[in-house]
Write a protein that holds these residues in place. Structure first.
Motif, short mmCIF file in Angstrom:
data_model
loop_
_atom_site.label_atom_id
_atom_site.label_comp_id
_atom_site.label_asym_id
_atom_site.label_seq_id
_atom_site.Cartn_x
_atom_site.Cartn_y
_atom_site.Cartn_z
N GLN A 250 28.84 -15.64 -45.37
CA GLN A 250 30.07 -15.66 -44.58
C GLN A 250 30.02 -16.80 -43.55
O GLN A 250 31.01 -17.50 -43.35
CB GLN A 250 30.30 -14.34 -43.88
CG GLN A 250 31.61 -14.32 -43.11
CD GLN A 250 31.90 -12.98 -42.48
OE1 GLN A 250 31.06 -12.11 -42.45
NE2 GLN A 250 33.10 -12.82 -41.98
N ALA A 251 28.89 -16.98 -42.90
CA ALA A 251 28.77 -18.05 -41.91
C ALA A 251 28.95 -19.42 -42.57
O ALA A 251 29.67 -20.28 -42.05
CB ALA A 251 27.42 -17.97 -41.20
N THR B 254 32.61 -19.80 -43.62
CA THR B 254 33.46 -20.02 -42.45
C THR B 254 33.33 -21.46 -41.96
O THR B 254 34.34 -22.10 -41.64
CB THR B 254 33.09 -19.03 -41.32
OG1 THR B 254 33.27 -17.69 -41.81
CG2 THR B 254 33.94 -19.25 -40.09
N GLU B 255 32.11 -21.95 -41.92
CA GLU B 255 31.89 -23.34 -41.50
C GLU B 255 32.57 -24.30 -42.47
O GLU B 255 33.23 -25.26 -42.07
CB GLU B 255 30.40 -23.63 -41.43
CG GLU B 255 30.08 -25.06 -41.00
CD GLU B 255 28.59 -25.32 -40.98
OE1 GLU B 255 28.21 -26.45 -41.32
OE2 GLU B 255 27.81 -24.42 -40.63
N SER C 29 36.33 -24.47 -42.11
CA SER C 29 36.83 -25.10 -40.89
C SER C 29 36.83 -26.63 -40.98
O SER C 29 37.41 -27.29 -40.12
CB SER C 29 36.01 -24.64 -39.68
OG SER C 29 34.70 -25.15 -39.75
N GLY D 81 40.36 -24.27 -45.68
CA GLY D 81 40.97 -22.97 -45.91
C GLY D 81 42.49 -23.06 -46.04
O GLY D 81 43.17 -22.05 -46.05
N ALA E 107 38.82 -18.31 -48.79
CA ALA E 107 39.48 -18.28 -47.48
C ALA E 107 39.98 -16.87 -47.17
O ALA E 107 39.88 -16.40 -46.03
CB ALA E 107 40.65 -19.26 -47.45
N VAL F 57 37.05 -14.65 -46.08
CA VAL F 57 36.64 -14.90 -44.70
C VAL F 57 37.64 -14.28 -43.74
O VAL F 57 37.28 -13.63 -42.77
CB VAL F 57 36.51 -16.42 -44.44
CG1 VAL F 57 36.35 -16.70 -42.96
CG2 VAL F 57 35.33 -16.98 -45.22
N ARG F 58 38.94 -14.44 -44.02
CA ARG F 58 39.98 -13.88 -43.14
C ARG F 58 39.84 -12.36 -43.04
O ARG F 58 40.05 -11.78 -41.99
CB ARG F 58 41.37 -14.21 -43.68
CG ARG F 58 41.92 -15.50 -43.13
CD ARG F 58 43.41 -15.61 -43.41
NE ARG F 58 43.71 -15.76 -44.81
CZ ARG F 58 43.66 -16.91 -45.49
NH1 ARG F 58 43.35 -18.00 -44.87
NH2 ARG F 58 43.96 -16.96 -46.75
N ASN G 150 37.09 -10.68 -43.52
CA ASN G 150 35.68 -10.30 -43.25
C ASN G 150 35.13 -9.42 -44.35
O ASN G 150 34.45 -8.43 -44.12
CB ASN G 150 35.55 -9.60 -41.90
CG ASN G 150 35.74 -10.56 -40.76
OD1 ASN G 150 35.36 -11.72 -40.86
ND2 ASN G 150 36.36 -10.10 -39.71
#
Length: 125
Positions: free
Chosen positions: A33-34, A37-38, A41, A60, A117, A120-121, A123
């Protein structure tokens, strides 16, 4: 394939039915997830064909910023300006998709239906 994806898949396959599975899988999911997410972005930019509008989107697909040149305000009517904005954003999203694929590669078949994406949104990774 990006290293965080490789690590997640390797860990999940290795520990799937072992006694240490819950801890290892939780750790692998957090790392995944980290990393995702990176990655999401990061940004990509593009311009409409006539050069009036620049758009920047995240990998994303979220619009980060747009820049409308002063010439656009002078040369285009409202409809044309809207079309130029849509064109620049669509092109930036294509560039973002190419960057994402270049960094991550092809997901294994079992993940092809997932939208990273969206994961991640929500979680849900």
């Amino acid at each position: 394939m990006n290293e965080f994806v490789e690590r997640f898949l390797e860990t999940s396959e290795r520990y799937y039915r072992s006694e240490s599975a819950p801890e290892k899988l939780t750790e692998a999911a957090r790392d995944f997830q980290a990393g995702l997410t990176e990655l999401m972005s990061q940004t990509a930019s593009a311009t409409d064909q006539r050069g009036y509008v620049d758009a920047t989107v995240s990998l994303g697909r979220k619009v980060v910023k747009t820049h409308i040149s002063p010439h656009a305000m002078r040369d285009l009517d409202a409809w044309e300006l809207g079309e130029a904005c849509k064109e620049a954003i669509a092109e930036a999203r294509l560039v973002a998709a190419e960057q994402f694929k270049a960094q991550v590669g092809d997901f294994p078949d079992r993940f092809k239906h997932l939208d990273p994406a969206e994961l991640v949104r929500r979680n849900r990774v």
